[in-house]
Design a protein around this motif. Structure first.
Motif, PDB file in Angstrom:
ATOM      1  N   LYS A 142       0.799  -1.224   0.000  1.00 11.38           N
ATOM      2  CA  LYS A 142       0.000   0.000   0.000  1.00 11.38           C
ATOM      3  C   LYS A 142       0.830   1.272   0.000  1.00 11.38           C
ATOM      4  CE  LYS A 142      -3.924  -2.123   2.221  1.00 11.38           C
ATOM      5  NZ  LYS A 142      -4.557  -2.387   3.505  1.00 11.38           N
ATOM      6  N   SER A 144       3.694   4.252  -1.041  1.00  7.19           N
ATOM      7  CA  SER A 144       4.116   4.999  -2.216  1.00  7.19           C
ATOM      8  C   SER A 144       5.505   4.520  -2.629  1.00  7.19           C
ATOM      9  CB  SER A 144       4.159   6.484  -1.896  1.00  7.19           C
ATOM     10  OG  SER A 144       5.346   6.803  -1.221  1.00  7.19           O
ATOM     11  N   GLY A 146       8.343   5.995  -3.036  1.00  5.17           N
ATOM     12  CA  GLY A 146       9.459   6.435  -2.220  1.00  5.17           C
ATOM     13  C   GLY A 146       9.475   5.753  -0.868  1.00  5.17           C
ATOM     14  N   GLN A 147       8.309   5.559  -0.305  1.00  3.53           N
ATOM     15  CA  GLN A 147       8.231   4.867   0.980  1.00  3.53           C
ATOM     16  C   GLN A 147       8.785   3.457   0.870  1.00  3.53           C
ATOM     17  OE1 GLN A 147       4.008   5.430   1.438  1.00  3.53           O
ATOM     18  NE2 GLN A 147       4.231   7.153   2.851  1.00  3.53           N
TER      19      GLN A 147
ATOM     20  N   PHE D  15      -7.715   6.600   2.223  1.00  2.00           N
ATOM     21  CA  PHE D  15      -7.545   5.145   2.284  1.00  2.00           C
ATOM     22  C   PHE D  15      -7.775   4.759   3.737  1.00  2.00           C
ATOM     23  CE2 PHE D  15      -4.608   6.317  -1.239  1.00  2.00           C
ATOM     24  CZ  PHE D  15      -5.230   5.610  -2.250  1.00  2.00           C
ATOM     25  N   LEU D  18      -6.468   7.022   6.555  1.00  2.00           N
ATOM     26  CA  LEU D  18      -5.437   7.914   6.039  1.00  2.00           C
ATOM     27  C   LEU D  18      -6.006   8.840   4.962  1.00  2.00           C
ATOM     28  CD1 LEU D  18      -1.978   7.843   5.806  1.00  2.00           C
ATOM     29  CD2 LEU D  18      -2.769   7.300   3.491  1.00  2.00           C
ATOM     30  N   ASN D  40       7.861  12.225  -0.382  1.00  2.00           N
ATOM     31  CA  ASN D  40       7.379  10.853  -0.549  1.00  2.00           C
ATOM     32  C   ASN D  40       6.128  10.675   0.271  1.00  2.00           C
ATOM     33  OD1 ASN D  40      10.771   9.864  -0.505  1.00  2.00           O
ATOM     34  ND2 ASN D  40       9.424   9.757  -2.258  1.00  2.00           N
ATOM     35  N   GLY D  41       5.137  10.065  -0.338  1.00  2.00           N
ATOM     36  CA  GLY D  41       3.897   9.831   0.376  1.00  2.00           C
ATOM     37  C   GLY D  41       3.004  11.046   0.443  1.00  2.00           C
ATOM     38  N   ALA D  42       3.330  12.087  -0.340  1.00  2.00           N
ATOM     39  CA  ALA D  42       2.523  13.305  -0.309  1.00  2.00           C
ATOM     40  C   ALA D  42       1.169  13.086  -0.983  1.00  2.00           C
ATOM     41  CB  ALA D  42       3.274  14.436  -0.994  1.00  2.00           C
ATOM     42  N   GLY D  43       1.096  12.097  -1.878  1.00  2.00           N
ATOM     43  CA  GLY D  43      -0.173  11.840  -2.565  1.00  2.00           C
ATOM     44  C   GLY D  43      -0.109  12.132  -4.051  1.00  2.00           C
ATOM     45  N   LYS D  44       1.081  12.342  -4.579  1.00  2.00           N
ATOM     46  CA  LYS D  44       1.215  12.666  -5.995  1.00  2.00           C
ATOM     47  C   LYS D  44       0.692  11.534  -6.876  1.00  2.00           C
ATOM     48  CE  LYS D  44       5.697  13.062  -5.523  1.00  2.00           C
ATOM     49  NZ  LYS D  44       5.776  12.680  -4.098  1.00  2.00           N
ATOM     50  N   SER D  45       1.157  10.326  -6.588  1.00  2.00           N
ATOM     51  CA  SER D  45       0.724   9.201  -7.411  1.00  2.00           C
ATOM     52  C   SER D  45      -0.769   8.963  -7.275  1.00  2.00           C
ATOM     53  CB  SER D  45       1.481   7.934  -7.015  1.00  2.00           C
ATOM     54  OG  SER D  45       2.854   8.103  -7.234  1.00  2.00           O
ATOM     55  N   THR D  46      -1.263   9.167  -6.066  1.00  2.00           N
ATOM     56  CA  THR D  46      -2.702   8.989  -5.849  1.00  2.00           C
ATOM     57  C   THR D  46      -3.483   9.966  -6.732  1.00  2.00           C
ATOM     58  OG1 THR D  46      -2.217   8.350  -3.577  1.00  2.00           O
ATOM     59  CG2 THR D  46      -4.492   8.950  -4.082  1.00  2.00           C
ATOM     60  N   GLN D  87       4.034   5.049 -11.862  1.00  2.00           N
ATOM     61  CA  GLN D  87       5.294   4.880 -11.138  1.00  2.00           C
ATOM     62  C   GLN D  87       5.710   3.412 -11.101  1.00  2.00           C
ATOM     63  OE1 GLN D  87       5.098   6.552  -7.222  1.00  2.00           O
ATOM     64  NE2 GLN D  87       7.320   6.723  -7.047  1.00  2.00           N
ATOM     65  N   GLU D 168       7.046  10.185 -12.258  1.00  2.00           N
ATOM     66  CA  GLU D 168       8.476   9.918 -12.135  1.00  2.00           C
ATOM     67  C   GLU D 168       9.010   9.116 -13.323  1.00  2.00           C
ATOM     68  OE1 GLU D 168       9.869   8.909  -8.298  1.00  2.00           O
ATOM     69  OE2 GLU D 168       8.132   9.761  -7.284  1.00  2.00           O
ATOM     70  N   HIS D 201      11.499  14.129  -8.759  1.00  5.29           N
ATOM     71  CA  HIS D 201      12.158  14.576  -7.537  1.00  5.29           C
ATOM     72  C   HIS D 201      13.450  15.329  -7.852  1.00  5.29           C
ATOM     73  CE1 HIS D 201       9.380  12.681  -4.874  1.00  5.29           C
ATOM     74  NE2 HIS D 201       9.568  11.497  -5.400  1.00  5.29           N
TER      75      HIS D 201
HETATM   76  N1  LIG Z   1      -4.047   1.489  -2.078  1.00  2.98           N
HETATM   77  C1  LIG Z   1      -3.659   2.148  -0.966  1.00  2.98           C
HETATM   78  N2  LIG Z   1      -4.113   1.755   0.240  1.00  2.98           N
HETATM   79  C2  LIG Z   1      -3.741   2.385   1.350  1.00  2.98           C
HETATM   80  N3  LIG Z   1      -2.912   3.418   1.393  1.00  2.98           N
HETATM   81  C3  LIG Z   1      -2.426   3.893   0.225  1.00  2.98           C
HETATM   82  C4  LIG Z   1      -2.764   3.276  -1.008  1.00  2.98           C
HETATM   83  N4  LIG Z   1      -2.127   3.933  -1.991  1.00  2.98           N
HETATM   84  C5  LIG Z   1      -1.424   4.912  -1.400  1.00  2.98           C
HETATM   85  N5  LIG Z   1      -1.596   4.906  -0.073  1.00  2.98           N
HETATM   86  C6  LIG Z   1      -1.001   5.865   0.886  1.00  2.98           C
HETATM   87  O1  LIG Z   1      -1.312   7.162   0.457  1.00  2.98           O
HETATM   88  C7  LIG Z   1      -0.234   8.030   0.648  1.00  2.98           C
HETATM   89  C8  LIG Z   1       0.114   8.727  -0.666  1.00  2.98           C
HETATM   90  O2  LIG Z   1       0.697   7.783  -1.532  1.00  2.98           O
HETATM   91  P1  LIG Z   1       1.215   8.187  -2.988  1.00  2.98           P
HETATM   92  O3  LIG Z   1       1.645   6.935  -3.644  1.00  2.98           O
HETATM   93  O4  LIG Z   1       0.185   8.980  -3.660  1.00  2.98           O
HETATM   94  O5  LIG Z   1       2.484   9.076  -2.634  1.00  2.98           O
HETATM   95  P2  LIG Z   1       3.475   9.833  -3.616  1.00  2.98           P
HETATM   96  O6  LIG Z   1       3.306  11.267  -3.418  1.00  2.98           O
HETATM   97  O7  LIG Z   1       3.306   9.301  -4.979  1.00  2.98           O
HETATM   98  O8  LIG Z   1       4.879   9.385  -3.019  1.00  2.98           O
HETATM   99  P3  LIG Z   1       6.243   8.965  -3.766  1.00  2.98           P
HETATM  100  O9  LIG Z   1       6.979  10.197  -4.073  1.00  2.98           O
HETATM  101  O10 LIG Z   1       6.949   8.174  -2.709  1.00  2.98           O
HETATM  102  O11 LIG Z   1       5.881   8.144  -4.943  1.00  2.98           O
HETATM  103  C9  LIG Z   1       0.913   7.204   1.213  1.00  2.98           C
HETATM  104  O12 LIG Z   1       1.016   7.403   2.589  1.00  2.98           O
HETATM  105  C10 LIG Z   1       0.512   5.776   0.933  1.00  2.98           C
HETATM  106  O13 LIG Z   1       0.979   4.924   1.947  1.00  2.98           O
END
Ligand SMILES: Nc1ncnc2c1ncn2[C@@H]1O[C@H](COP(=O)(O)OP(=O)(O)OP(=O)(O)O)[C@@H](O)[C@H]1O
Ligand SMILES: Nc1ncnc2c1ncn2[C@@H]1O[C@H](COP(=O)(O)OP(=O)(O)OP(=O)(O)O)[C@@H](O)[C@H]1O
Ligand SMILES: [Mg+2]
Ligand SMILES: [Mg+2]
Lengths: 249, 333, 326, 249, 326
Positions: A142, A144, A146-147, D15, D18, D40-46, D87, D168, D201
């Protein structure tokens, strides 16, 4: 002649008809950070996987602390103090963050796993790396990008390895997190006896943290200079030169 | 290919001439079922007696007709010297049997012979006792002690051709009697242990059963065990019975938990076909196999002792050659 | 000349199915040596008839396995389909050429149901099809009274021969179906998407592939093929038996054929030609040892050991193949 | 008021407990390259996965060319001209390079796939991106990290999409290959009507190619400037500030 | 008070097994309503005895499935083990307390063989264990002459009661084994590595986990548990029958129980407590409908529909659970 924590001579590796590595000679000194750069598909990851016992080389010698070894498995390499961050991260999606972080070097109070201890340490590590994570008990599936990478990096960086092999450990890291990890690596170096080979495509970062830079091209190391003796421009030129030249036509 | 070819000739048996070492094939629908263990001894013994090769025992493990047809066809291709087939389906074997006969291979049926009143195939003769008839007998016997009430008939694998006709026969017997009996067929399981649990559950749910019958070996022994467990003889249960002579069933009879079990004399169903095929071959077809009812035998508390005390090839309980002694008058009607 | 042969050999060895084919041929040589009648016309017909039903069902199973699913109910659908034909023809007077596609359609509808439950209600396909297995078995036993019937008069003659009773009918069907679905799997979008859905379910969805549609389709194909096999076998053995397919036996053999042929249970990779060869290997083993004359109990031991030896040889050959690949 | 090819208002996504996105307002203009940065984990991919129809938002509106749409599936978004590089790359390991490159937009000569055409085009595309690959018929499972990413990028960049979402896309690319891909993106922009949202990044790269930069923080866009109005230092400060400040304590 | 309850409920709902447990409880309520004897002591014993063998084998199957493998031979090993006991005791005079571990050891050796072929010779576990299934079946039928024998005299009495004949013996074993392996899977290195090997085979190897050792171990555990179940059931039904386990029936039920309980066929995730509950659900269904008294053919239809309905409910509940999770 001083012995190096890790040195390879004449390494070759073929996949079917493809020669990934032709003749690689490389070493890393004690407490040294070696940057390994090269095009995509140059064979950097293949080399790392040979150094950590995952692949068997077709030819060549691996010396650990000056004595020749045949790495039988990843476990074997580990027992010699070599630990790796793989480019594919080697995470198990089904496991929690902290279980992944301690995979195959779990903290055990026989017969049970010390989940609490692992959880606490995992939280600490992630904090040190500036990674915010809601909860170390969630499955890594679940997370991201980077995580996820942070977990793989923490797994190795916090092991007691003498030689760290880091295959693009910063590729998915944010600016802040990347900076913090580089700080950590510098820290390891400062404390003395950890040697690091780091692969990265961001040459600014490479020059920032490395003592020496090697370029892998056509299956060989074709460039080997101290970081202080080279520059971002030289490295970029070296690698992008061909394209720029072509572009200029 | 009667007298040419074939493996080397065997020494003559008794007053019979020297013959090639003929090889017969038995095509069966449940090759690994304990019911047919004595059948295999029977065919082996006859072959040994006559100096023939040990017949082949083949067919299907789970009463899949297509597999039996394949096995029959393969035996014909292999040019066996005689065929005995459990004709569990009246239509499926017509053509394979004709083909065998065309190829000069004599064919008899054993244990099952098509449907009631319609053998279906052109086999030379049938040796056995109809599955349907034996099931009918199962029901009739129960009707001797039972006038009314609920009867459960347990069947391991509904639709399987070795036992489905038995349960159909039993059902028909109750229907024909005109008595106020409700007969329910209950599925158990191919796994005997699971079957036991299922019969147990059914008994718990139906405390007022007046009859418990079973049409396969596993279910029969399980009925005995369940009757014992819930001491059902002291309740409404009037009759309990089934098929085959596996050890636990005999114990059930002896302890009075089961009233009777039917022995279809499977040994004879193996022995006689070999004999008949041999006669046919040795006489150049002059001695035609004859229809033989191998009969059925009710084993009850009265006559269970010798079955329990002696292990014999004839019942399948041992491979040893034994002479089973008996004395005293023979029970008769 | 030598070069042409070499190119041909290389091309052959590059194919994934090469090693199973070699195993199948090796068995042929062995059994021919053990029994001179093994390669007679009659016996080849036996082998062909034993290969065909497994191979046809295996085609559907390969598609399902590749897309990451499984179907336990196909064997019982095979038993149900000829009864549907019988009901339609004998009870409702439907002409056979209409009843036949109708039966296949109803079979496909069972697959549709499986597919919908799996993809829309997210129940694992193993339990879903276990459920339909029992349900259809119940329907089958209730409607057939657990007793075989002769095939309908209208079916006899041309239709019967053509669908399954002719000596080479079933294997011809099998070859046609294998050829078609081999192309579907390797040369058409459907196949590509089937592989994607099984190989990387999330990735396939991210790429916009509609996984549900693909899976439902494959369930329907499998059930329809099961129905076809049932009718084919009924025609061949001249009777409609509730135990055609032996419950899960047919399914089991089909999965085995698929896996022997090189299909992974885990999804994402499989070959239909391989499954045909897998079915052939199984049929050869069964036929060959029967021909030699082994009896029931012994034959299982021999069969088991032969499977192990063949499959170890298969792995060895395919490792050789990969190592020698350019 | 001009309409944008893609605009979102008040997007929220949770989610479980969260909150990944709280209230995101963002748009990209015609022919514009928008850089999206964040921890990382900011929510960009979401956010990207919401824009491409993979995730459904819990709240908010998506406007395509000014009209509100509910994206029912990735396929649906595609039909509106939105294409994505994820990603996680979304590659099928079991398929060849060229099949992956044309996944779900295969070239078909009914009823068969035009493998030859796809192969040729795949080779061209990879050459344009400076990626050497021994053979486009190998399975992607065997490729290096950068080679894999190149395939995923090529898949979208060479589609006829009007809006490209690139998550990315350069993370694993070598210096040379990264440069070439950035050139390609500039090319798309120059040709006019393709809009791009790119997550990265490496801020140097971001400033190099983007017209405008947005920062995603705490589930919101907290920063929105034209690239010419900001600098590497400002961006780095913005993101790394907190850590540096803490480090200074 | 209310808060404590809420915490408890939350904690319960967070568990993966919660939804199957609710289904099992739901069935209990339903059957109790349909038949007052459902919850009598006798019938509970009956359910317990039907649950135990499936559950114990399912424990091994879960471990194997989680590590990405499967074992078809375990059911036949279950049939073989009591014969081994019988041979040892009745033919070689081995005392029962020695013969028992000996039989389990030989059973485990079959697992070892499976494991070695799968991991060292790289044959897919489906075909490997199909091979050993047939081979062991052959051995079993040859040595037993396909005929049941009474259990050895020496076994009767204390040992028999204690191992399986006592009303609660088998379920007690099952609960102990489930508890142990639940801890192994969730709280010990072995379990973590089992999950890793199945979830990401390449990654696990990269992390230095020795996949072969894990898989071989799980094959051995499964076979040994199969052997135990065989002996347990022989003691319970008081006879050693080559048909214990019904060929593949037991295996099939065990896989079903595992999948119903929430184990994925694709590997990497599974729960042993879930498998126990899956076995319970299956046992309840079979017991309940028999208690009610459905007749042979109808019961399959009902059973099939009940499986579908229960599993759809299960999915629905677990989606609710996930949605409501904090
Ligand atoms: N399917 C999911 N179920 C639960 N939590 C999720 C899910 N997808 C993402 N998350 C959480 O949502 C938050 C945002 O994730 P996201 O992948 O959008 O980050 P990001 O900005 O793309 O980070 P990165 O730069 O690391 O790719 C993170 O804390 C992640 O753990
Ligand atoms: N298991 C494999 N089988 C076949 N070819 C392989 C395998 N692993 C790597 N290769 C090939 O070997 C070459 C080198 O790959 P490698 O992963 O070492 O490159 P890299 O330098 O790490 O590239 P990147 O920067 O993209 O990660 C590539 O052409 C790749 O396709
Ligand atoms: Mg790499
Ligand atoms: Mg991201």
């Amino acid at each position: 002649m001083t012995t190096h924590p890790l040195e390879v001579i004449g390494i070759a590796k073929r996949f079917g008809a493809l020669t990934a590595l032709a003749d690689v000679n490389l070493h890393v000194g004690r407490g040294e950070v070696l940057g390994l750069i090269g095009d995509n598909g140059a064979g950097k990851s293949t080399l790392i996987k040979i150094l950590c016992g995952f692949h068997r080389p077709d030819a060549g010698t691996i010396l650990v602390d000056g004595s020749e070894v045949t790495l039988k498995s990843v476990d074997h390499a580990r027992s010699l103090g070599i630990d790796t961050v793989y480019q594919d991260l080697a995470l198990v999606n089904e496991l929690s963050v902290y279980h992944n972080m301690f995979l195959n070097r779990e903290i055990v109070r026989w017969p049970l796993l010390s989940n609490r201890a692992m959880r606490r340490r995992a939280e600490e590590h992630l904090k040190d790396m500036g990674v915010n994570l809601p909860d170390v008990t969630v499955e890594v599936a679940k997370l991201s990008g980077g995580q996820r990478q942070a977990i793989a990096v923490a797994r190795s960086v916090y092991s007691d390895a003498k030689v760290l092999l880091l295959d693009e450990p910063l590729a998915a890291m944010g600016a802040k997190e990347g900076t913090m990890i580089l700080d950590l690596i510098r820290d390891l170096k400062r404390r003395g006896n950890v040697s690091v080979i780091i692969i990265a495509h961001n040459y600014a970062q490479v020059l920032d943290v490395c003592d020496r830079v090697n370029l892998l091209q056509h299956g060989r190391i074709t460039f080997d200079k101290r970081a202080t003796e080279t520059s971002l421009e030289e490295l970029t030129d070296l690698v992008v030169a061909e394209y720029r030249r072509r572009g200029a036509d | 290919s009667d007298d040419d070819g074939g493996p080397s000739a065997s020494g003559a048996a008794g007053n019979f001439p020297e013959t090639p070492k003929w090889k017969f094939s038995f095509v069966n629908h449940v090759t690994t079922n304990p019911f047919f263990t004595p059948t295999q001894y029977g065919m082996e013994d006859a072959a040994t007696l006559l100096g023939l090769e040990k017949p082949q025992w083949t067919g299907s493990q789970n009463s899949i007709v297509a597999e039996m047809v394949n096995a029959t066809n393969t035996a014909v291709s292999a040019k066996v010297d005689g065929l005995a087939i459990a004709v569990v389906d009246k239509d499926a074997f017509r053509q394979p049997v004709d083909q065998a006969l065309d190829a000069g291979i004599p064919v008899v049926s054993y244990n099952a012979d098509g449907a009631r009143g319609d053998p279906g195939t052109n086999r030379l003769a049938y040796i056995g006792q109809g599955l349907y008839e034996s099931g009918y007998a199962l029901g009739q016997r129960a009707l001797e002690t039972l006038q009314s009430g609920e009867v459960a008939g347990f069947i391991a694998t509904p639709g399987a051709l070795n036992i489905q006709p038995r349960i159909d026969g039993a059902q028909q017997a109750f229907k024909d009697s005109g008595k106020p009996v409700t007969f329910t067929a209950v599925a158990t399981n191919a796994d005997v242990t699971r079957g036991l649990s299922i019969i147990d559950a059914y008994a718990v749910g139906h405390a007022n059963l007046s009859g418990m019958l079973a049409v396969d070996a596993g279910s029969t022994s399980a009925v005995g065990q369940v009757v014992k467990k819930y001491t059902m003889r002291s309740k409404s249960l009037k009759v309990a019975g089934g098929f085959d002579l596996i050890p636990e069933t005999l114990t059930g009879i002896q302890e009075g938990n089961l009233d009777y079990t039917i022995d279809q004399q499977p040994y004879l169903q193996g022995f006689l076909p070999v004999l008949y095929l041999y006669f046919f071959k040795i006489s150049g077809g002059l001695m035609a196999p004859s229809e033989t009812n191998t009969g059925l035998l009710f084993v009850t508390k009265d006559n269970v002792a010798p079955y329990q005390n002696t292990k014999s090839r004839y019942e399948g309980s041992t491979t040893d050659k034994v002479l089973v002694p008996r004395s005293g008058p023979i029970a008769h009607g | 000349m030598g070069k042409a042969l070499r190119t041909f050999t290389d091309g052959f060895l590059r194919r994934r199915e090469a090693s199973v084919l070699l195993v199948a041929l090796g068995l042929m040589v062995y059994f021919r040596a053990a029994s001179p009648v093994f390669l007679t016309r009659e016996n080849l017909i036996n082998i062909a008839q034993a290969t065909a039903p497994t191979a046809i069902v295996a085609v559907g199973i390969v598609l399902l396995l590749v897309s990451g699913e499984i179907d336990l109910s196909v064997g019982i659908v095979a038993a149900f389909a000829p009864f549907l034909l019988h009901f339609a023809i004998d009870f409702y007077g439907v002409p056979v050429l209409l009843a036949f596609p109708l039966a296949l359609l109803i079979a496909a509808a069972i697959g549709l149901l499986n597919g919908l439950i799996v993809t829309k209600l997210h129940v694992a396909s193993f339990v879903t099809t276990l459920g339909t297995f029992f349900a259809v078995q119940g329907l089958l036993l209730i409607t057939s009274h657990a007793y075989p019937v002769p095939i309908p008069e209208e079916m006899r003659g041309r239709f019967q021969t053509w669908i399954g009773a002719g000596p080479w009918a079933s294997i011809t069907w099998a070859l046609i179906i294998v050829a078609i679905f081999h192309i579907v799997l390797t040369r058409m979008r459907w196949g590509l998407h089937t592989i994607s859905v099984g190989g990387n379910p999330v990735g396939a969805t991210e790429a916009g592939i509609r996984a549900s549609r693909i899976k439902i389709g494959n369930f329907m194909i499998t059930s329809a093929l099961g129905g076809l096999v049932g009718i084919m076998e009924a025609a061949r053995i001249n009777t409609i038996d509730p135990n055609i397919g032996g419950g899960t036996t047919l399914t089991f053999y089909a999965i085995s054929a698929a896996v022997i042929g090189g299909t992974a249970l885990a999804g994402g990779s499989g070959t239909i030609v391989g499954a045909l060869l897998g079915a052939l290997v199984l049929a050869e083993l069964q036929n060959g040892f029967n021909l030699i004359g082994y009896s029931a109990n012994t034959i299982y031991l021999i069969l088991g050991l032969a499977i192990l030896v063949s499959m170890i040889a298969n792995q060895y050959l395919s490792r050789l193949r990969r190592a020698g690949r350019t």
